[in-house]
Write a protein that holds these residues in place. Structure first.
Motif, mmCIF file in Angstrom:
data_model
loop_
_atom_site.group_PDB
_atom_site.id
_atom_site.type_symbol
_atom_site.label_atom_id
_atom_site.label_comp_id
_atom_site.label_asym_id
_atom_site.label_seq_id
_atom_site.Cartn_x
_atom_site.Cartn_y
_atom_site.Cartn_z
ATOM 1 N N SER A 1 0.844 -1.294 0.036
ATOM 2 C CA SER A 1 -0.123 -0.007 -0.112
ATOM 3 C C SER A 1 0.856 1.220 0.070
ATOM 4 O O SER A 1 2.089 1.109 0.592
ATOM 5 C CB SER A 1 -0.823 -0.013 1.242
ATOM 6 O OG SER A 1 -0.278 -0.016 2.532
ATOM 7 N N ILE A 2 0.495 2.337 -0.641
ATOM 8 C CA ILE A 2 1.073 3.810 -0.655
ATOM 9 C C ILE A 2 0.445 4.460 0.337
ATOM 10 O O ILE A 2 -1.073 4.723 0.362
ATOM 11 C CB ILE A 2 0.991 4.265 -1.913
ATOM 12 C CG1 ILE A 2 1.873 3.348 -3.116
ATOM 13 C CG2 ILE A 2 1.689 5.583 -1.949
ATOM 14 C CD1 ILE A 2 1.770 3.893 -4.304
ATOM 15 N N VAL A 3 1.038 4.934 1.275
ATOM 16 C CA VAL A 3 0.265 6.002 2.263
ATOM 17 C C VAL A 3 0.985 7.338 2.303
ATOM 18 O O VAL A 3 2.149 7.605 2.010
ATOM 19 C CB VAL A 3 0.847 5.295 3.652
ATOM 20 C CG1 VAL A 3 0.093 6.329 4.870
ATOM 21 C CG2 VAL A 3 0.096 3.820 3.968
ATOM 22 N N THR A 4 -0.008 8.211 2.009
ATOM 23 C CA THR A 4 0.276 9.660 1.980
ATOM 24 C C THR A 4 -0.472 10.461 3.050
ATOM 25 O O THR A 4 -2.004 10.260 3.046
ATOM 26 C CB THR A 4 0.122 10.240 0.812
ATOM 27 O OG1 THR A 4 0.882 9.515 -0.188
ATOM 28 C CG2 THR A 4 0.479 11.727 0.520
ATOM 29 N N SER A 5 0.115 11.235 3.969
ATOM 30 C CA SER A 5 -0.638 11.864 4.964
ATOM 31 C C SER A 5 -0.585 13.398 4.916
ATOM 32 O O SER A 5 0.620 13.761 4.438
ATOM 33 C CB SER A 5 -0.392 11.718 6.459
ATOM 34 O OG SER A 5 1.197 11.913 6.385
ATOM 35 N N VAL A 6 -1.554 13.951 4.971
ATOM 36 C CA VAL A 6 -1.601 15.548 4.345
ATOM 37 C C VAL A 6 -1.908 16.485 5.665
ATOM 38 O O VAL A 6 -3.016 16.064 6.252
ATOM 39 C CB VAL A 6 -2.567 15.747 3.173
ATOM 40 C CG1 VAL A 6 -2.678 17.353 2.802
ATOM 41 C CG2 VAL A 6 -2.264 14.882 2.115
ATOM 42 N N VAL A 7 -1.386 17.328 5.777
ATOM 43 C CA VAL A 7 -1.636 18.261 6.865
ATOM 44 C C VAL A 7 -2.441 19.490 6.224
ATOM 45 O O VAL A 7 -2.821 19.689 4.876
ATOM 46 C CB VAL A 7 -0.403 18.849 7.828
ATOM 47 C CG1 VAL A 7 -0.082 17.734 8.321
ATOM 48 C CG2 VAL A 7 0.728 19.433 6.705
ATOM 49 N N GLY A 8 -2.585 20.788 7.093
ATOM 50 C CA GLY A 8 -2.944 22.042 6.565
ATOM 51 C C GLY A 8 -2.335 22.501 5.147
ATOM 52 O O GLY A 8 -1.288 22.250 4.740
ATOM 53 N N GLU A 9 -3.535 23.175 4.290
ATOM 54 C CA GLU A 9 -3.273 23.527 2.975
ATOM 55 C C GLU A 9 -2.520 22.620 1.911
ATOM 56 O O GLU A 9 -1.631 23.065 1.150
ATOM 57 C CB GLU A 9 -2.255 24.694 3.227
ATOM 58 C CG GLU A 9 -2.724 25.800 4.111
ATOM 59 C CD GLU A 9 -1.963 27.111 4.028
ATOM 60 O OE1 GLU A 9 -0.851 27.104 3.785
ATOM 61 O OE2 GLU A 9 -2.357 28.172 4.797
#
Length: 257
Positions: free
Chosen positions: A195-203
């Motif tokens: 699996s490919i995991v990408t976590s995003v924060v603000g903006e």
């Protein structure tokens, strides 16, 4: 009577001198006019469009000696310049130079019929990308090896550490599974997923981006060099095999055919 004769004699001396001075002024004026005319002609030549002055073929030869960035700037001069500066004749060698030594060339850049200027632009943009996608995993063959921290048992099974060949290979598939070459002693025939995991924060700022093999295994950080991919953690490492070494790849071996 004597006074009058004296004045006439003086006039005979002065008049020719005045006439000579006037002729000199006329000559100087004409010289200045010729000089001004020459300067105007030189200015007009300097202001003339080089494309009109030299023609398309010579301008192509000149542009071929410029760097890609400089050539790209000439696209904005005019429609005529754009037609010359976007020529496949000009950008084909620049693409070959850009692709030389690169592990992977974007498939979108080698689509048949695509203008070479567009191919160059797509290649540069894709080469700067650091976030791996499923298409990248599935489109490449991957060399796999353990890192030295693993138990000696596993190192003894790894051709990378034994100095033998071929190295172990891994293959990612669109259904989320992963496989290995037949007879791979490390693989052992077990089922494996990724699996490919990408976590995003603000903006929209990306905080983490990694690939994970099975849910319980340590995730792998992703890096790039010369448009290749590497995924690694403390236990093992995956390196993408250059496309030219496999059938259907987009590397230099294919492009030279």
């Amino acid at each position: 009577m004597e006074l009058r004769e004296r004045e006439e004699q003086e006039n005979d001396v002065v008049l020719p001198k005045k006439k000579k001075t006037k002729m000199k002024l006329i000559k100087e004026r004409k010289r200045e006019e010729r000089k001004e005319k020459l300067e105007e002609e030189e200015t007009e030549e300097l202001l003339q469009d080089p494309l009109e002055a030299f023609g398309r073929d010579i301008m192509l030869m000149i542009l071929q000696n410029l760097k890609a960035h400089s050539v790209a700037l000439t696209l904005l001069v005019s429609r005529a310049w754009n037609g010359v500066a976007s020529s496949d004749t000009l950008w084909t060698p620049k693409c070959e130079e850009l692709w030389l030594g690169k592990a992977h060339i974007p498939r979108s850049a080698v689509v048949q019929g695509l203008p070479k200027l567009a191919a160059y632009s797509l290649s540069v943009t894709d080469g700067k990308r650091t976030h791996i996608m499923t298409e990248d995993l599935c489109d490449h063959v991957w060399e796999f090896h353990f890192n030295k921290v693993v138990p000696e048992y596993w190192l003894n099974l790894d051709p990378y550490w034994k100095g033998t060949s071929p190295l172990m290979h891994r293959y990612f598939h669109e259904d989320g599974s992963q496989t290995a070459d037949p007879g791979d002693e490390v693989w052992g025939g077990h089922e494996c997923c990724y699996s490919i995991v990408t976590s995003v924060v603000g903006e929209g700022k990306i905080r983490e981006h990694y690939v994970r093999i099975n849910r319980c295994w340590l995730h792998m950080l992703v890096s790039r060099k010369d448009w290749s991919w590497e995924m690694s953690n403390v236990l093992y490492c995956y390196s993408s095999v250059p496309d030219g070494h496999r059938v259907g790849g987009t590397g230099p071996l294919l492009l030279c055919v």
